[in-house]
Design a protein around this motif. Structure first.
Motif, PDB file in Angstrom:
ATOM      1  N   SER A 299       0.689  -1.303   0.195  1.00  0.00           N
ATOM      2  CA  SER A 299       0.529  -0.327  -0.072  1.00  0.00           C
ATOM      3  C   SER A 299       1.278   1.402   0.038  1.00  0.00           C
ATOM      4  O   SER A 299       0.345   2.225  -0.596  1.00  0.00           O
ATOM      5  CB  SER A 299      -0.654   0.423   1.284  1.00  0.00           C
ATOM      6  N   SER A 300       1.816   1.152   0.610  1.00  0.00           N
ATOM      7  CA  SER A 300       2.960   2.879   0.531  1.00  0.00           C
ATOM      8  C   SER A 300       3.547   2.806  -0.537  1.00  0.00           C
ATOM      9  O   SER A 300       3.343   4.250  -1.059  1.00  0.00           O
ATOM     10  CB  SER A 300       3.809   1.975   0.881  1.00  0.00           C
ATOM     11  N   LEU A 301       3.217   2.205  -1.580  1.00  0.00           N
ATOM     12  CA  LEU A 301       3.824   2.045  -3.249  1.00  0.00           C
ATOM     13  C   LEU A 301       2.626   3.321  -3.999  1.00  0.00           C
ATOM     14  O   LEU A 301       3.200   3.523  -4.804  1.00  0.00           O
ATOM     15  CB  LEU A 301       3.876   0.806  -3.794  1.00  0.00           C
ATOM     16  N   ALA A 302       1.517   3.078  -2.843  1.00  0.00           N
ATOM     17  CA  ALA A 302       0.723   3.891  -3.819  1.00  0.00           C
ATOM     18  C   ALA A 302       1.068   5.728  -3.354  1.00  0.00           C
ATOM     19  O   ALA A 302       0.414   6.245  -4.362  1.00  0.00           O
ATOM     20  CB  ALA A 302      -0.662   3.678  -3.477  1.00  0.00           C
ATOM     21  N   HIS A 303       1.669   6.256  -2.201  1.00  0.00           N
ATOM     22  CA  HIS A 303       2.016   7.209  -1.833  1.00  0.00           C
ATOM     23  C   HIS A 303       2.979   7.588  -3.496  1.00  0.00           C
ATOM     24  O   HIS A 303       3.098   8.439  -3.237  1.00  0.00           O
ATOM     25  CB  HIS A 303       3.012   6.902  -1.162  1.00  0.00           C
ATOM     26  N   LEU A 304       3.575   6.716  -4.600  1.00  0.00           N
ATOM     27  CA  LEU A 304       4.366   7.113  -5.439  1.00  0.00           C
ATOM     28  C   LEU A 304       3.431   7.758  -6.186  1.00  0.00           C
ATOM     29  O   LEU A 304       4.728   8.667  -6.949  1.00  0.00           O
ATOM     30  CB  LEU A 304       4.941   6.138  -6.242  1.00  0.00           C
ATOM     31  N   ALA A 305       2.571   7.501  -6.422  1.00  0.00           N
ATOM     32  CA  ALA A 305       1.018   7.673  -7.846  1.00  0.00           C
ATOM     33  C   ALA A 305       0.597   8.721  -7.202  1.00  0.00           C
ATOM     34  O   ALA A 305       0.291   9.650  -8.214  1.00  0.00           O
ATOM     35  CB  ALA A 305       0.037   6.470  -8.048  1.00  0.00           C
ATOM     36  N   ASP A 306       0.104   8.771  -6.002  1.00  0.00           N
ATOM     37  CA  ASP A 306       0.339  10.186  -4.821  1.00  0.00           C
ATOM     38  C   ASP A 306       0.460  11.764  -5.458  1.00  0.00           C
ATOM     39  O   ASP A 306       0.231  12.792  -5.310  1.00  0.00           O
ATOM     40  CB  ASP A 306      -0.429   9.863  -3.910  1.00  0.00           C
ATOM     41  N   MET A 307       1.714  11.069  -6.011  1.00  0.00           N
ATOM     42  CA  MET A 307       3.091  11.990  -6.372  1.00  0.00           C
ATOM     43  C   MET A 307       2.395  13.038  -7.490  1.00  0.00           C
ATOM     44  O   MET A 307       3.315  14.031  -7.326  1.00  0.00           O
ATOM     45  CB  MET A 307       4.782  12.596  -5.820  1.00  0.00           C
ATOM     46  N   ARG A 308       1.679  12.449  -8.387  1.00  0.00           N
ATOM     47  CA  ARG A 308       1.113  12.901  -9.529  1.00  0.00           C
ATOM     48  C   ARG A 308       0.255  14.690  -9.451  1.00  0.00           C
ATOM     49  O   ARG A 308      -0.234  14.503  -8.557  1.00  0.00           O
ATOM     50  CB  ARG A 308       0.789  12.103 -10.293  1.00  0.00           C
ATOM     51  N   SER A 309       0.625  15.486 -10.245  1.00  0.00           N
ATOM     52  CA  SER A 309       0.679  16.837 -10.283  1.00  0.00           C
ATOM     53  C   SER A 309      -1.358  17.341 -10.247  1.00  0.00           C
ATOM     54  O   SER A 309      -1.620  16.061 -10.731  1.00  0.00           O
ATOM     55  CB  SER A 309       1.122  17.688 -10.924  1.00  0.00           C
ATOM     56  N   ALA A 310      -1.822  18.072  -9.520  1.00  0.00           N
ATOM     57  CA  ALA A 310      -2.782  18.450  -9.826  1.00  0.00           C
ATOM     58  C   ALA A 310      -3.174  18.262 -10.902  1.00  0.00           C
ATOM     59  O   ALA A 310      -4.592  18.472 -11.278  1.00  0.00           O
ATOM     60  CB  ALA A 310      -3.219  19.744  -9.229  1.00  0.00           C
TER      61      ALA A 310
END
Length: 486
Positions: free
Chosen positions: A338-349
């Protein structure tokens, strides 16, 4: 009095930073950050215009209205590299936490809170904070050295680095703004030869707006076969301009910014009598957003708009961003991953806005964190009346094949129905069939450079609303043929 040596000055800066770091760890009451993403989410509640205002009030540097220099690039890259180390540290710590606590049934809020005060949590906090301080010091040192020694003073970024910076902005442009990173590019206009706009304007303006992760250089402004050069040759009395902007910001923020800048252009150049907007991909959405807010604020420039042309713009969203969101949601529910999902969460607004083609503040401002309203709750944005709108879609296949798969695949990034503004119920763009065109055998990026697309766009602009395209059927264009099938 002798001026200080630049290297001595930078050394003093680092010494000062070390003292701050020591003081930081000496203060027992100072909390240790363990979730950078919560901090990012909080930043999202302050829009980038508000950030710029707060920075100005506190004496901090705001985003420049000048092109980026090599000094800006080096300073911003140093800060960006450190942000990356901090973010990776957070992800590694999060996975470490989960691997240790979940198997023994202690992966809960109480034990996660205790993790912060434990020795492992403190070690991660030390690494995170040191890297953050070193990165800020390195960035400040490079800026200071640039001011004192001026090794790169006034040296504009070469085209290759400029394209790279625009990629950074597309991927994380809102984070760059919120962190006052010099890599965050300002919105600017360039002339038909790719030079910064300086001369007075009059007559007809034709403005080309690029898409996600691109810059004005993506239009190849100096190339004879480019769309801008073709427009200039067909209409020598018109002025072609290229918009350059941060594609990582919210689309509605870029739309508001473009609307204000167009009004400034009209106020400064009252002899402008017509404005045409051509947008590729996200650029078409930014143009629509600018028109919406221009009408809301009753700006005079909107009355001068004659034509709007969008090339592969995801008016109802881009499938790739929807798939990415689904994958992120699935990963976030998988134990230990689940922590890897943070990588995708960094994408821009800006990328998040492409999920459903959101071009209004109301589509995201009421939400917590970095998200957009689902399609059924998205606010409709109709096209302004009196403007001739032309919508271009493309398909990877070379022959006319009407199927759900062809429509879904589209140009590899945007479906045909989304590019043509169809099938969106309340969000459907009511554009006459004769104002729509589908180009087969053209991918998403080649919409900017295709000869067939170029010739059709030029034809629409030359006609300038004189012919009755509305009563014609939809245009279908195929490769290996000069004929356009209707």
């Amino acid at each position: 009095m002798n001026s200080p040596d630049p290297l001595d000055t930078i050394h003093d800066l680092f010494s000062s930073t070390q003292q701050k770091t020591d003081a930081y760890f000496a203060a027992e009451s100072m909390p240790y950050h363990t979730d950078l993403y919560e901090q990012i989410d909080r930043l999202e509640f302050i829009d980038d215009d508000e950030v710029a205002r707060l920075l100005e009030e506190n004496g901090a540097s705001t985003l420049s209205n000048q092109p980026l220099t090599l000094g800006d690039f080096l300073g911003g890259l140093a800060q960006l590299a450190t942000m990356g180390v901090v973010e990776v540290t957070d992800i590694v710590e999060s996975m470490h936490r989960e691997i240790i606590l979940r198997p023994i049934g202690r992966f809960n809020e109480n034990h996660l809170s205790n993790w912060q005060g434990g020795i492992t949590g403190r070690i991660y906090g030390v690494v995170r904070h040191i890297m953050f301080m070193v990165g800020n010091s390195l960035s400040s040192g490079l800026r200071l050295y640039k001011d004192v020694a001026k090794p790169t003073n006034g040296q504009i970024l070469p085209d290759g680095l400029k394209k790279l910076v625009n990629v950074f902005n597309g991927v994380m442009g809102d984070h760059l703004v919120n962190n006052d990173n010099p890599l965050a590019i300002p919105m600017m206009f360039y002339d038909k030869d790719g030079n910064l706009l300086e001369e007075p304007l009059s007559g007809r303006l034709i403005i080309l707006c690029h898409g996600l992760c691109m810059s004005y250089l993506g239009w190849d402004p100096k190339k004879e076969s480019s769309l801008g050069q073709a427009i200039s040759r067909s209409q020598p009395d018109a002025t072609v301009l290229y918009l350059d902007y941060n594609t990582g910001r919210r689309i509605s923020r870029s739309g508001r910014d473009l609307s204000r800048r167009l009004q400034d252009l009209v106020d400064s150049n009252p002899n402008i009598n017509q404005i045409d907007l051509i947008g590729h991909s996200m650029g078409g959405l930014v143009a629509r957003s600018a028109l919406f807010y221009g009408e809301q604020e009753r700006f005079d420039w909107v009355k001068r708009v004659g034509n709007l042309v969008t090339l592969g713009s995801p008016h109802h969203g881009a499938m790739l961003e929807r798939i990415g969101f689904m994958v992120q949601d699935i990963i976030s529910k998988v134990p230990f991953a689940s922590s890897l999902a943070h990588l995708a969460d960094m994408r821009s607004a800006g990328i998040i806005d492409l999920r459903h083609g959101s071009i209004r503040d109301a589509d995201w401002k009421s939400l917590e964190g970095r998200n957009v309203l689902p399609p059924d709750f998205r606010h409709p944005t109709r096209l302004p009346s009196g403007i001739k709108t032309y919508l271009v879609a493309s398909a990877l296949i070379e022959n006319h094949y009407n199927s759900k798969l062809t429509n879904l695949l589209g140009d590899s990034l945007v479906s045909i129905t989304s590019a043509l503004g169809e099938g969106g119920n309340a969000h459907t763009l009511f554009v006459p069939e004769g104002h729509k065109a589908v180009f087969y055998g053209v991918n998403h990026m080649n919409l900017m450079h295709s000869r067939r697309v170029r010739e059709q766009v030029v034809a629409w602009l030359v006609d300038n609303g004189k012919s009755d395209f509305a009563n014609r059927p939809r245009l279908h264009s195929y490769p290996k043929s000069l004929d356009l099938a209707f």
